[in-house]
Scaffold this active site. Structure first.
Site, short mmCIF file in Angstrom:
data_model
loop_
_atom_site.label_atom_id
_atom_site.label_comp_id
_atom_site.label_asym_id
_atom_site.label_seq_id
_atom_site.Cartn_x
_atom_site.Cartn_y
_atom_site.Cartn_z
N ARG A 43 -4.40 -3.00 11.01
CA ARG A 43 -5.12 -4.22 11.40
C ARG A 43 -4.52 -4.90 12.62
O ARG A 43 -5.25 -5.45 13.44
CB ARG A 43 -5.17 -5.20 10.21
CG ARG A 43 -5.97 -6.45 10.50
CD ARG A 43 -6.61 -7.03 9.27
NE ARG A 43 -7.57 -6.13 8.64
CZ ARG A 43 -8.81 -5.94 9.09
NH1 ARG A 43 -9.23 -6.55 10.18
NH2 ARG A 43 -9.62 -5.13 8.47
N THR A 101 5.56 2.53 5.48
CA THR A 101 4.25 2.00 5.86
C THR A 101 3.53 2.98 6.76
O THR A 101 4.11 3.50 7.71
CB THR A 101 4.35 0.63 6.58
OG1 THR A 101 3.05 0.25 7.03
CG2 THR A 101 5.29 0.65 7.76
N LEU A 140 -8.13 7.76 2.20
CA LEU A 140 -7.91 9.19 2.41
C LEU A 140 -6.80 9.43 3.43
O LEU A 140 -6.01 10.37 3.31
CB LEU A 140 -9.19 9.86 2.90
CG LEU A 140 -10.32 10.05 1.90
CD1 LEU A 140 -11.57 10.54 2.62
CD2 LEU A 140 -9.92 11.02 0.81
N MET A 165 -7.02 2.94 10.23
CA MET A 165 -6.24 1.86 9.65
C MET A 165 -5.28 1.26 10.68
O MET A 165 -4.93 1.90 11.66
CB MET A 165 -5.44 2.37 8.45
CG MET A 165 -6.24 2.51 7.17
SD MET A 165 -5.17 2.98 5.79
CE MET A 165 -6.21 2.49 4.42
N GLU A 182 -9.34 -0.76 12.92
CA GLU A 182 -9.99 -1.72 12.03
C GLU A 182 -9.67 -3.16 12.43
O GLU A 182 -10.34 -4.08 11.98
CB GLU A 182 -9.53 -1.50 10.58
CG GLU A 182 -8.04 -1.78 10.36
CD GLU A 182 -7.62 -1.63 8.91
OE1 GLU A 182 -8.50 -1.51 8.04
OE2 GLU A 182 -6.39 -1.65 8.64
N ASP A 217 1.28 2.00 8.66
CA ASP A 217 1.00 1.21 9.87
C ASP A 217 2.10 1.33 10.92
O ASP A 217 1.88 1.00 12.09
CB ASP A 217 0.80 -0.25 9.51
CG ASP A 217 -0.45 -0.49 8.70
OD1 ASP A 217 -1.42 0.28 8.85
OD2 ASP A 217 -0.46 -1.45 7.89
N ARG A 250 -4.13 7.75 4.03
CA ARG A 250 -2.76 7.49 3.59
C ARG A 250 -2.41 8.23 2.30
O ARG A 250 -1.27 8.19 1.85
CB ARG A 250 -2.54 5.98 3.41
CG ARG A 250 -3.18 5.38 2.18
CD ARG A 250 -2.95 3.87 2.13
NE ARG A 250 -3.35 3.31 0.83
CZ ARG A 250 -3.61 2.04 0.62
NH1 ARG A 250 -3.54 1.19 1.63
NH2 ARG A 250 -3.94 1.61 -0.58
N GLY A 256 0.82 -1.21 0.00
CA GLY A 256 0.00 0.00 0.00
C GLY A 256 0.85 1.26 0.00
O GLY A 256 1.81 1.35 0.75
N ASN A 307 6.26 -4.50 5.57
CA ASN A 307 6.72 -5.81 6.01
C ASN A 307 6.84 -6.82 4.87
O ASN A 307 7.83 -7.53 4.75
CB ASN A 307 5.76 -6.36 7.08
CG ASN A 307 5.96 -5.69 8.42
OD1 ASN A 307 7.02 -5.74 9.00
ND2 ASN A 307 4.92 -5.03 8.90
#
Length: 386
Positions: free
Chosen positions: A180, A133, A285, A178, A235, A135, A287, A12, A107
């Site tokens: 997970r 990332t 939106l 966002m 999420e 994340d 990211r 992503g 990752n």
């Protein structure tokens, strides 16, 4: 004969992935020992299909736009690679006289980076990872390019939603963030509480098990007290048994698609408590917002791209560029080189010292750590109510 350099994007995208691309391209153009500077169009799939863009033919004015362009200007992918794909990649790299390969991603991309490094090291092809990332869950590095901008977006968005909800206090609003398996982005919503401004009432992180009954009781108390509530939820919320609170809606091969946590929780509040509720899901939106790009994030993304190129030219391979925090106030970092095999598919969750004891918020230590990454204060608001 000069040897060429190739840059790939994986997974992503972010608001600053192209800033790392810019850093690598501009650094490479300084060195005569590098011939062409290629970008793989469409990530690893583009490499396997030999689809390249030659940045030596791109005007300087267009290269400058990379620093403010979100998503991936060369395209990315989540191609599921097989063992023989790496051997095919090596063959293609040799065919195009590519000696230096920079893989920019999270990752999964660092896993690809490590496997390509192993396949290519006997050919003296140098393979370097550039972290990316939203994340922020890559191991060892203090933080990742992409996170600061995503954190800024969520904090600013949360501040705006809080202002809206408190101005007409009639409902509960659930913001789905966002992340997970790691709560880094969700946690950043706390930065909405700046200069006396109100922030989210609760922050639900995936590092803590979600208790539905406790959530409903707490939400009822918030609504009874204030007439409204703003709750930020990851999420990736899971029950005590590790299963997601929203069951999968589609499974295809190794990919699983889940329903919206925010919509599920809002519906729960309506059905169980009889309180008006709604959900907001910034999603992509969060990211892709160039307007909320963090200047710190952008500059560090450029730096990571530059240093990856330098490391390859200096003979290093099988490493990922990372950051080590030197000071938080005033903020400073130094670049470090991490063996890529130490970060391959190792997700880093929020540490315990960053999470409040009850699991419904974050600590001052997290706020101090995170604040410099968003690149300055958020917008300030007027308020004349209670």
């Amino acid at each position: 004969m000069s040897e060429n350099l190739l840059i790939l994007h994986g997974g992503g995208p972010t608001a600053v992935i192209n800033a790392s691309l810019y850093g690598s391209v501009m650094e490479a153009k300084k060195h005569r020992e590098i011939g062409a500077v290629y970008g793989a169009v469409g990530g690893t799939a583009g490499l396997l299909a030999e689809r390249f863009v030659d940045f030596s033919k791109v005007p300087a004015s267009e290269l400058e736009l990379l620093k403010q362009t979100p998503a991936s200007a060369i395209g990315t992918s989540r191609t599921h690679l097989q063992e023989d794909d790496y051997l095919k990649m090596v063959s293609i790299l040799k065919k195009h006289h590519i000696r230096y390969v920079l893989l920019n991603g999270g990752n999964g991309t660092m896993d690809t980076c490590g496997k390509l490094y192993r396949a290519a090291r006997s050919e003296d092809i140098r393979v370097i990872g550039i972290p990316k990332t939203v994340d922020n869950d890559i191991a060892i590095t203090d933080h990742c390019p992409g996170y600061g901008s995503a954190a800024r977006f969520l904090a600013q968005t949360t501040a705006e939603i809080v202002q809206d909800v408190r101005s007409m206090p009639i409902h509960v609003c659930i913001i789905e963030a966002m992340g997970r398996n790691a709560g880094w982005i969700t946690a950043a919503s706390v930065l909405a509480r700046q200069k006396g401004q109100k922030g989210p009432d609760r922050i639900y992180l995936p590092e803590f098990s979600f208790d539905e009954e406790a959530f409903l009781a707490d939400t009822q108390n918030l609504f009874t007290k204030h007439g409204c509530a703003v709750i930020v939820a990851s999420e990736g919320l899971k029950k005590a048994d590790g299963s997601p609170i929203v069951p999968p809606i589609l499974q295809r091969g190794r990919d699983t698609y889940f329903g919206d946590v925010g919509a599920y929780l809002a519906e729960l509040v309506i059905k169980k408590l009889g309180i008006k509720a709604r959900s907001e899901k910034p999603g992509i939106l969060g990211r892709a917002s160039a307007l909320c790009q963090s200047t710190v994030d952008r500059d560090e993304a450029v730096l990571a791209g530059e240093m990856a190129c330098k490391a390859a030219l200096e003979g290093r391979t099988g490493i990922m560029i990372g950051f080590e925090r030197v000071e938080t106030s005033p903020y400073s970092i130094r670049v470090i080189e991490i063996p890529v095999e130490e970060v391959m598919m190792h997700e880093r969750p929020m540490p315990k010292e960053f999470i409040s004891e009850e699991g419904l918020g974050v600590t001052d230590r997290f706020i101090e750590w995170c604040r410099p990454l968003i690149g300055g204060d958020l917008l300030d608001f007027a308020w004349f109510g209670d």
